[in-house]
Enzyme design. Structure first.
Site, PDB file in Angstrom:
ATOM      1  N   GLU A 288      56.359  36.639   1.838  1.00  7.88           N
ATOM      2  CA  GLU A 288      56.291  36.148   3.207  1.00  7.88           C
ATOM      3  C   GLU A 288      55.152  36.873   3.920  1.00  7.88           C
ATOM      4  OE1 GLU A 288      59.467  36.059   6.961  1.00  7.88           O
ATOM      5  OE2 GLU A 288      59.600  37.637   5.447  1.00  7.88           O
TER       6      GLU A 288
ATOM      7  N   LYS B 234      60.789  28.363   7.131  1.00  3.48           N
ATOM      8  CA  LYS B 234      61.949  29.256   7.177  1.00  3.48           C
ATOM      9  C   LYS B 234      62.998  28.755   8.168  1.00  3.48           C
ATOM     10  CE  LYS B 234      62.920  34.211   7.872  1.00  3.48           C
ATOM     11  NZ  LYS B 234      62.278  35.501   8.241  1.00  3.48           N
TER      12      LYS B 234
ATOM     13  N   CYS C 234      63.006  35.435   3.111  1.00  2.00           N
ATOM     14  CA  CYS C 234      63.513  36.676   3.690  1.00  2.00           C
ATOM     15  C   CYS C 234      64.958  36.568   4.208  1.00  2.00           C
ATOM     16  CB  CYS C 234      62.558  37.142   4.782  1.00  2.00           C
ATOM     17  SG  CYS C 234      62.641  38.934   5.112  1.00  2.00           S
TER      18      CYS C 234
END
Length: 272
Positions: A40, A114, A150
């Protein structure tokens, strides 16, 4: 299929970060990998402004990544920032970005925004980032890969959704926040998501900036390293330490099939 995880430390300079990406992509190819995963925020590290560097998927940064992947002959997954949909305070400039994973290379073109934003441990990602809304998978070499970023790793439903779409491996690109117990949580969550879904988990994080002599300030999540590949039954097949490095692993769809025969958690689920 041989895959590689490139644990790097990126900074503010997006051009320098592209140079890092190309260097590690070439090393991955030399090592026999067909796919190389970057963390990321490969485009620019957290703790820096993001709106001013966000570009669309057909912009120059993504085009350079696409060009590197095509020239080398490898599929690259890397974190970048694309413009959000919401308007800013003046004109048509976006006020937020999307935290996007670009997957590109021979036969592959996909992107994932995300979904779960890191509003935790004193950091508010939602202040500058707009959440995505859909799960994304792609196919390469007879294997289906799901994408996650993440904080997503704390939410099993996304990984199950990817598995329902056919994923045999889940890729997690991260810039994990440091702090007491955080490395242990990263390891635990990667193993848990593998067992939840009987998929390989390719967990690629930013390296710890301190290993490069870089000082960080504030609560921005800048990475702790410990990228790992986990088997569908939760075994850590390979793991890096906190510093930069390149990890290789071989994926076999037959291993996933065998795990799902022994542990049919996906088939045994009940709706509530």
């Amino acid at each position: 299929m041989r895959v590689a995880l490139a644990q790097v430390v990126t900074g503010r300079d997006i051009s320098a970060n592209l140079d890092i990406l190309e260097k590690f992509a070439r090393k991955a190819k030399e090592g026999g990998a067909e796919l190389v995963v970057f963390p990321e925020a490969t485009m620019r590290a957290f703790g820096n402004s993001l709106v001013d560097i966000a570009e669309p998927l057909d912009g120059p940064w993504a085009a350079r990544v696409r060009g590197v992947a095509g020239e080398i002959g490898i599929v690259i997954v890397a974190g970048m920032f694309t413009p959000g949909q919401s308007g800013g305070g003046s004109g048509d400039s976006p006020s937020k970005v999307r935290n996007t994973l670009l997957a590109t290379g021979p036969g592959v073109e996909a992107s994932y925004d995300k979904i779960h934003l890191f509003d935790a441990f004193g950091f508010a990602e939602s202040d500058t980032v707009e959440a995505g809304t859909r799960a994304v998978t792609f196919e390469l070499g007879g294997i289906s890969f799901g994408l996650a970023t993440c904080y997503d790793i704390r939410f099993p439903a996304l990984f199950t959704a990817n598995a329902d779409r056919g994923a045999e491996a889940n890729i997690v690109c991260a810039s994990w926040g440091s702090g007491p117990g955080k490395v242990d949580q990263w390891r635990l969550l990667a193993r848990a998501r593998a067992v939840d879904t009987t998929t390989y988990v390719l967990a690629c994080g930013q390296g710890d900036p301190a290993t490069e002599g870089i000082e960080t300030k504030g609560s921005a999540p800048t990475g702790v390293g410990h990228s790992a590949v986990v088997s569908p039954l939760g075994e850590v097949l390979a793991e890096l330490d906190g510093g930069t490095g390149l990890l290789f692993a071989d994926l076999d769809p037959a291993v996933v099939k065998d795990a799902r025969t022994k542990l049919p958690v996906l088939a045994n689920r009940h709706a509530f």
